[in-house]
Design a protein around this motif. Structure first.
Motif, PDB file in Angstrom:
ATOM      1  N   ASN A 211      18.616  43.676 -19.500  1.00  0.00           N
ATOM      2  CA  ASN A 211      19.986  44.079 -19.803  1.00  0.00           C
ATOM      3  C   ASN A 211      20.962  43.733 -18.683  1.00  0.00           C
ATOM      4  OD1 ASN A 211      19.802  45.021 -22.420  1.00  0.00           O
ATOM      5  ND2 ASN A 211      19.241  47.092 -21.808  1.00  0.00           N
ATOM      6  N   ARG A 212      20.472  43.696 -17.451  1.00  0.00           N
ATOM      7  CA  ARG A 212      21.379  43.336 -16.343  1.00  0.00           C
ATOM      8  C   ARG A 212      21.906  41.915 -16.555  1.00  0.00           C
ATOM      9  NH1 ARG A 212      21.684  44.977 -10.929  1.00  0.00           N
ATOM     10  NH2 ARG A 212      23.496  43.979  -9.956  1.00  0.00           N
ATOM     11  N   VAL A 213      21.004  40.992 -16.852  1.00  0.00           N
ATOM     12  CA  VAL A 213      21.407  39.597 -17.050  1.00  0.00           C
ATOM     13  C   VAL A 213      22.029  39.400 -18.437  1.00  0.00           C
ATOM     14  CG1 VAL A 213      20.611  37.196 -17.114  1.00  0.00           C
ATOM     15  CG2 VAL A 213      19.659  38.786 -15.433  1.00  0.00           C
ATOM     16  N   GLY A 214      21.436  40.045 -19.446  1.00  0.00           N
ATOM     17  CA  GLY A 214      21.927  39.876 -20.811  1.00  0.00           C
ATOM     18  C   GLY A 214      23.332  40.409 -20.988  1.00  0.00           C
ATOM     19  N   ILE A 215      23.613  41.596 -20.446  1.00  0.00           N
ATOM     20  CA  ILE A 215      24.951  42.176 -20.576  1.00  0.00           C
ATOM     21  C   ILE A 215      25.954  41.374 -19.741  1.00  0.00           C
ATOM     22  CG2 ILE A 215      26.376  44.231 -20.216  1.00  0.00           C
ATOM     23  CD1 ILE A 215      24.376  44.421 -22.561  1.00  0.00           C
ATOM     24  N   ILE A 243      21.595  25.849 -28.565  1.00  0.00           N
ATOM     25  CA  ILE A 243      21.042  26.018 -27.215  1.00  0.00           C
ATOM     26  C   ILE A 243      19.801  26.916 -27.224  1.00  0.00           C
ATOM     27  CG2 ILE A 243      23.198  25.531 -25.994  1.00  0.00           C
ATOM     28  CD1 ILE A 243      23.539  28.589 -25.612  1.00  0.00           C
ATOM     29  N   GLY A 244      19.163  27.017 -28.404  1.00  0.00           N
ATOM     30  CA  GLY A 244      17.909  27.766 -28.471  1.00  0.00           C
ATOM     31  C   GLY A 244      18.088  29.266 -28.474  1.00  0.00           C
ATOM     32  N   ARG A 245      19.226  29.748 -28.980  1.00  0.00           N
ATOM     33  CA  ARG A 245      19.464  31.189 -29.089  1.00  0.00           C
ATOM     34  C   ARG A 245      19.397  31.582 -30.564  1.00  0.00           C
ATOM     35  NH1 ARG A 245      22.815  31.923 -24.292  1.00  0.00           N
ATOM     36  NH2 ARG A 245      21.680  30.694 -22.745  1.00  0.00           N
ATOM     37  N   PRO A 246      19.289  32.868 -30.878  1.00  0.00           N
ATOM     38  CA  PRO A 246      19.227  33.292 -32.279  1.00  0.00           C
ATOM     39  C   PRO A 246      20.458  32.858 -33.070  1.00  0.00           C
ATOM     40  CG  PRO A 246      18.594  35.087 -30.806  1.00  0.00           C
ATOM     41  CD  PRO A 246      19.128  33.993 -29.941  1.00  0.00           C
ATOM     42  N   LYS A 247      20.300  32.772 -34.408  1.00  0.00           N
ATOM     43  CA  LYS A 247      21.412  32.398 -35.292  1.00  0.00           C
ATOM     44  C   LYS A 247      22.597  33.335 -35.133  1.00  0.00           C
ATOM     45  CE  LYS A 247      19.185  30.007 -39.150  1.00  0.00           C
ATOM     46  NZ  LYS A 247      18.873  30.074 -40.595  1.00  0.00           N
ATOM     47  N   ASP A 392      13.462  34.786 -16.345  1.00  0.00           N
ATOM     48  CA  ASP A 392      13.341  33.917 -17.519  1.00  0.00           C
ATOM     49  C   ASP A 392      12.545  34.599 -18.623  1.00  0.00           C
ATOM     50  OD1 ASP A 392      14.841  31.925 -16.433  1.00  0.00           O
ATOM     51  OD2 ASP A 392      13.195  30.563 -16.009  1.00  0.00           O
ATOM     52  N   ASP A 393      11.429  35.226 -18.253  1.00  0.00           N
ATOM     53  CA  ASP A 393      10.600  35.928 -19.244  1.00  0.00           C
ATOM     54  C   ASP A 393      11.400  37.018 -19.948  1.00  0.00           C
ATOM     55  OD1 ASP A 393       8.393  34.402 -18.714  1.00  0.00           O
ATOM     56  OD2 ASP A 393       7.289  35.938 -17.610  1.00  0.00           O
ATOM     57  N   ALA A 394      12.196  37.754 -19.178  1.00  0.00           N
ATOM     58  CA  ALA A 394      12.968  38.862 -19.749  1.00  0.00           C
ATOM     59  C   ALA A 394      13.998  38.352 -20.750  1.00  0.00           C
ATOM     60  CB  ALA A 394      13.656  39.649 -18.630  1.00  0.00           C
ATOM     61  N   MET A 395      14.671  37.265 -20.444  1.00  0.00           N
ATOM     62  CA  MET A 395      15.708  36.757 -21.346  1.00  0.00           C
ATOM     63  C   MET A 395      15.107  36.155 -22.609  1.00  0.00           C
ATOM     64  SD  MET A 395      18.080  37.931 -19.779  1.00  0.00           S
ATOM     65  CE  MET A 395      19.235  37.506 -21.071  1.00  0.00           C
ATOM     66  N   LYS A 396      13.964  35.550 -22.491  1.00  0.00           N
ATOM     67  CA  LYS A 396      13.310  34.959 -23.669  1.00  0.00           C
ATOM     68  C   LYS A 396      12.749  36.056 -24.577  1.00  0.00           C
ATOM     69  CE  LYS A 396      10.698  32.116 -21.238  1.00  0.00           C
ATOM     70  NZ  LYS A 396       9.673  31.079 -20.954  1.00  0.00           N
ATOM     71  N   ALA A 397      12.096  37.043 -23.971  1.00  0.00           N
ATOM     72  CA  ALA A 397      11.432  38.081 -24.776  1.00  0.00           C
ATOM     73  C   ALA A 397      12.385  39.161 -25.257  1.00  0.00           C
ATOM     74  CB  ALA A 397      10.288  38.709 -23.969  1.00  0.00           C
ATOM     75  N   GLY A 398      13.443  39.448 -24.495  1.00  0.00           N
ATOM     76  CA  GLY A 398      14.342  40.540 -24.844  1.00  0.00           C
ATOM     77  C   GLY A 398      15.566  40.115 -25.623  1.00  0.00           C
ATOM     78  N   TRP A 401      16.105  34.151 -26.269  1.00  0.00           N
ATOM     79  CA  TRP A 401      16.461  32.833 -25.758  1.00  0.00           C
ATOM     80  C   TRP A 401      15.216  31.955 -25.743  1.00  0.00           C
ATOM     81  CZ3 TRP A 401      20.101  33.298 -20.874  1.00  0.00           C
ATOM     82  CH2 TRP A 401      21.215  34.072 -21.206  1.00  0.00           C
ATOM     83  N   GLU A 402      15.351  30.726 -26.183  1.00  0.00           N
ATOM     84  CA  GLU A 402      14.198  29.821 -26.145  1.00  0.00           C
ATOM     85  C   GLU A 402      13.861  29.414 -24.713  1.00  0.00           C
ATOM     86  OE1 GLU A 402      13.041  25.626 -28.307  1.00  0.00           O
ATOM     87  OE2 GLU A 402      14.323  27.025 -29.407  1.00  0.00           O
ATOM     88  N   HIS A 403      14.880  29.344 -23.865  1.00  0.00           N
ATOM     89  CA  HIS A 403      14.687  28.980 -22.460  1.00  0.00           C
ATOM     90  C   HIS A 403      15.455  29.965 -21.586  1.00  0.00           C
ATOM     91  CE1 HIS A 403      14.323  25.233 -24.816  1.00  0.00           C
ATOM     92  NE2 HIS A 403      13.270  25.062 -24.061  1.00  0.00           N
ATOM     93  N   GLY A 404      14.826  30.370 -20.481  1.00  0.00           N
ATOM     94  CA  GLY A 404      15.482  31.266 -19.543  1.00  0.00           C
ATOM     95  C   GLY A 404      16.466  30.510 -18.668  1.00  0.00           C
ATOM     96  N   PRO A 405      17.310  31.243 -17.896  1.00  0.00           N
ATOM     97  CA  PRO A 405      18.340  30.596 -17.067  1.00  0.00           C
ATOM     98  C   PRO A 405      17.795  29.548 -16.106  1.00  0.00           C
ATOM     99  CG  PRO A 405      18.679  32.968 -17.139  1.00  0.00           C
ATOM    100  CD  PRO A 405      17.363  32.708 -17.819  1.00  0.00           C
ATOM    101  N   PHE A 406      16.680  29.850 -15.435  1.00  0.00           N
ATOM    102  CA  PHE A 406      16.140  28.885 -14.465  1.00  0.00           C
ATOM    103  C   PHE A 406      15.532  27.673 -15.167  1.00  0.00           C
ATOM    104  CE2 PHE A 406      16.195  32.845 -11.967  1.00  0.00           C
ATOM    105  CZ  PHE A 406      16.943  32.410 -10.877  1.00  0.00           C
ATOM    106  N   GLN A 407      15.001  27.860 -16.367  1.00  0.00           N
ATOM    107  CA  GLN A 407      14.492  26.723 -17.135  1.00  0.00           C
ATOM    108  C   GLN A 407      15.638  25.820 -17.584  1.00  0.00           C
ATOM    109  OE1 GLN A 407      12.337  29.161 -20.026  1.00  0.00           O
ATOM    110  NE2 GLN A 407      10.401  28.357 -19.272  1.00  0.00           N
ATOM    111  N   ILE A 408      16.769  26.424 -17.983  1.00  0.00           N
ATOM    112  CA  ILE A 408      17.942  25.625 -18.365  1.00  0.00           C
ATOM    113  C   ILE A 408      18.459  24.852 -17.149  1.00  0.00           C
ATOM    114  CG2 ILE A 408      20.318  25.714 -19.233  1.00  0.00           C
ATOM    115  CD1 ILE A 408      19.526  28.316 -20.722  1.00  0.00           C
TER     116      ILE A 408
END
Length: 801
Positions: A211-215, A243-247, A392-398, A401-408
């Motif tokens: 939520n820190r990064v997502g918000i 960009i690999g995010r939900p519809k 990255d794991d948190a953003m993909k699973a929560g 996102w298909e790719h986390g910030p560092f992967q992008i």
């Protein structure tokens, strides 16, 4: 001592509590769900003459909450029968029962004083050594454990599930000041192995990791949309699947989650992180304040950033909020030249370099958006997590996102990212420059099939832990490739097991995929011990390539179409009657031909979230790749002396005729698409391929013998045919089905009855396959079938005609 979880208590039965209870029931754990006792009777209870002492009244809140959850869509539970694993009660009469559980999870209202009262009561009954955790999304863990006993504090931490618990895979574990490391280690493994989660051990900082990064990401967009004078449709277009995010992208997601929920967390962050360099971004823009005042909270209030209205003619339309005027207007279609440049790039990760080079507003948006995000996440280490892969794991699973910030950032190039950031007025954290100076040019590398990440204190690439239980196809595709064509890649998984990975568009099954499957079977039968069919796509397979079928049918190339269908059938039969064991590992959408492939494997290792079904009726045909035959065979296998055989056959007939799709792998057993005692379900999709490989190897090592083709399948002939024809006549007369639906159903009836045989008889699989293929071909000659095929190709949804 080995810790085991056989029973849990969930305290608080609201949306989140009931969802968590259902997910534990999903995995076979017994659940005690408790909530408060009502303080007054409702009108129904008064009419019945009940009192506040009646059990039905005392458990009203918990029972109503649970029933609401079980009726909600999408369902929180894999199979409604699993709800029997949940026992309900209240916090006065039943709190002593927490002494019988292995784990207590508190999910009450987000107020520290109330949580402390609950813990006071729980500590009176909790047996020493029992895990006790809070599902808080923002209250510091250290405050909750203050004043508690040493044993309580030792076994206490935060366990933050994301909503809905069944579907969102992030599971944050937040240690308290005195949490035993053994407890953290256990929960980390349990979350991943048993709950099917991506576990992230976070720090006790406001909003933790996800939520820190997502918000921040959402609030950054809220401010950017005004600064760049963009519409909400434009932002949702740019922040969705491209960009690999939900519809649902950004604004639709906020409508679904609830604006009030987002505002609550954002306000908490604004107060809780005064030293954050982006502190001002957590302040609400004026349009959000106005929406909150108007109670435009999203789906829960009927309107938010979007609103559905009904027109006078009975039709409905979606209107959008104009952020400048705060008035609703008709939706505006968003289009950008930059996005057009990515249409031919199938892999999302390959699009980022193109997107940031855009010369239009989209390119400017991506440069601003990614620059702010990269700077922010680099500065959150080590504040919220010590390792970059956890973010990255948190953003993909929560957040899906298909790719986390560092992967992008890696996809763009670390140095290119820094250059872009500086142009936008941002600076990365010092450790990023140190990483480049140390010789590491990327945040991640792949070596020998494993993913490594840059470890900041060690200043070197270190293996991401926990990978031993996974096989990641992206990491082995090139180095382990055995065969490749335009539709598949065949990889060597080691230990004598091959994998066939579909690589066609939407993993549809056409001639190239069938060629690849046959080639893989040839290679495996010659040089290997077993074959797995699995992939890491969004869906296992959406079915046969209906574009090819449509073109052949329009051109009336029936000989070629007959050969193509026979090739499909023959390939499925090779899956069944190969000299080596075959294992299908379906996940997500497994429709039509994807389902038929799974039906013909020796074993299915399905992800829990597998939505499988024979849906060919939707395009005007019957299953033609062995599906109609196989459901007839499976029905016949259930016949026992004294049974009403026709009823068993009817169940299988209806599974096809109603195009039933399971809402989980567990539900697929009820439809006989998966078979009890033979097929299995895997809760964590990351483990699925490794488990499928183990089962293929086990079958081989146990002395696998090629099966003998069946020639004694009982079919019921005219007895079944007459009954099915009467049924379709009644359905048509009652206007439940169209005339074309009736025609398709009668064709299917003819196949599954074994033709118009005068009596029950025994036939071979090939006999049924020939009937199936003949029926399929005859339907492709129907105008209404061609209309259905064309509609599906153009609109992506079935036509009722």
């Amino acid at each position: 001592m080995k810790r085991r979880i056989n029973k849990v208590a969930v305290i608080g039965s609201g949306i989140m509590g009931s969802g968590i209870a259902c997910h534990f029931a999903n995995i076979g754990v017994e659940v005690l769900l408790l909530d408060i006792v009502p303080r007054e009777l409702n009108e129904k209870e008064k009419k019945k003459g009940l009192t506040l002492e009646d059990k039905v009244v005392r458990n009203r809140i918990v029972n109503e909450d649970l029933q609401t959850a079980l009726k909600s869509k999408p369902s929180p539970i894999y199979n409604q029968a699993f709800a029997s694993r949940i026992k309900t009660g209240n916090l006065e009469d039943d709190i002593s029962k927490v002494s019988e559980v292995d784990w207590i999870i508190e999910v009450v209202v987000e107020r520290l004083d109330i949580k402390k009262q609950v813990f006071d009561n729980l500590e009176k009954h909790r047996k020493p050594g029992t895990l006790i955790t809070s599902n808080t999304s923002g209250i510091p863990i250290k405050f909750m454990s203050e004043g508690r006993s040493e044993d309580f504090q030792k076994h206490f931490c935060g366990t933050h599930f994301f909503n809905p618990p069944r579907y969102l895979r992030l599971f944050e574990i937040i240690p308290g000041p005195k949490t035993d490391p053994e407890v953290l280690s256990f929960l980390n493994e349990y979350g991943e192995k048993f709950l099917g989660k991506t576990t992230v051990i976070a720090k006790d900082t406001p909003a933790f990791v996800g939520n820190r990064v997502g918000i921040f990401s959402i609030m950054s967009l809220f401010h950017m949309v005004k600064d760049m004078d963009m519409t909400i449709e434009e932002v949702d277009k740019l922040t969705g699947p491209v960009i690999g995010r939900p519809k649902s992208a950004t604004f639709r997601t906020v409508d679904v989650v609830g604006l009030d929920t987002l505002v609550h967390v954002a306000n908490g962050l604004h107060q809780g992180v005064p030293s954050d360099e982006q502190h001002d971004l957590f302040a609400l823009p004026n349009f959000i304040d106005s929406m909150m005042t108007n109670k435009w909270l999203g789906s829960k209030s009927g309107q938010g950033f979007y609103k559905k209205i009904k027109n006078e003619d009975g039709s409905s339309e979606i209107q959008s909020l104009d952020l400048n005027t705060l008035e609703y207007r008709g939706s505006k279609r968003a289009s950008f030249a930059t996005l057009e440049m990515t249409k031919t790039i199938d892999n999302v990760v390959d699009r980022f370099k193109v997107l940031i080079k855009g010369k239009d507003k989209a390119g400017e948006f991506y440069r601003k958006n990614f620059s702010a995000l990269f700077a922010y996440v680099s500065n959150r280490i080590p504040e919220i997590a010590d390792e970059l892969y956890k973010i990255d794991d948190a953003m993909k699973a929560g957040f899906g996102w298909e790719h986390g910030p560092f992967q992008i950032w890696d996809a763009i190039g670390v140095e290119k990212g820094i250059e872009m950031m500086k142009a936008e007025g941002h600076e990365p954290a010092a450790w990023v420059k140190e990483m480049l100076e140390s010789g590491s040019k990327s945040f991640y590398t792949v070596k020998e099939g494993n993913t490594y990440y840059y470890d900041i204190p060690k200043k070197e690439q270190v293996k991401v832990p926990g990978q031993d239980a996974f096989i990641i196809l992206d990491n082995i595709r090139e180095s382990k490739e055995v065969f490749k064509n335009s539709g598949v890649v065949v990889e060597d998984l080691g230990d004598g097991i091959l994998n066939v990975e579909f690589r066609s568009k939407m993993n549809s099954i056409g001639g190239d995929v069938l060629d690849g499957l046959n080639k893989a079977l040839d290679i495996a039968e010659r040089d290997y011990q077993g074959l797995v069919v699995a992939n890491n796509g969004k869906n296992f397979s959406v079915g046969a390539n209906i574009g090819m079928i449509f073109m052949m049918a329009v051109e009336q190339e029936y000989d070629e179409l007959n050969m193509a269908i026979k090739y499909f059938q023959d390939t499925m039969m090779r899956m069944r009657y190969s000299s080596i064991p075959t294992v299908a590992a379906p996940h997500a959408m497994t429709l039509g031909g994807g389902c038929e492939l799974s039906l013909h494997a020796d074993m299915v290792v399905a992800a829990a979230e597998t939505y499988i079904g024979l849906v060919e009726f939707g395009v005007g045909v019957i299953p033609g790749g062995g599906g109609s035959k196989e459901m007839t065979v499976r029905a016949a296998a259930t016949y026992h002396d004294g049974d009403v055989e026709l009823n068993r056959l009817r169940e299988h007939f209806l599974a096809i005729g109603m195009a039933k799709v399971s809402t989980s792998a567990h539900e697929a057993f009820d439809l006989n698409l998966l078979q009890k005692g033979k097929d299995i379900v895997v809760i964590n999709p990351d483990r699925q391929l490794a488990i499928a490989k183990k089962h293929a190897l086990l079958m081989a090592e146990n002395g696998y013998t090629q099966p003998v083709k069946q020639s004694n399948i009982k079919v019921l002939g005219k007895q079944a045919l007459g009954a099915f024809y009467v049924g379709t006549d009644q359905m048509f007369a009652g206007k439940y089905i169209s005339e074309h639906d009736k025609k398709i159903a009668n064709k299917l009836a003819y196949v599954m009855a074994g033709g118009d045989l005068s009596d029950a008889n025994y036939v071979s699989e090939q006999y049924l396959l020939d009937l199936e293929r003949e029926a399929f071909l005859s339907l492709t000659g129907e105008r209404k079938t061609l209309e259905r095929l064309e509609h599906m190709l153009k609109k992506g949804k079935p036509l009722r005609n």
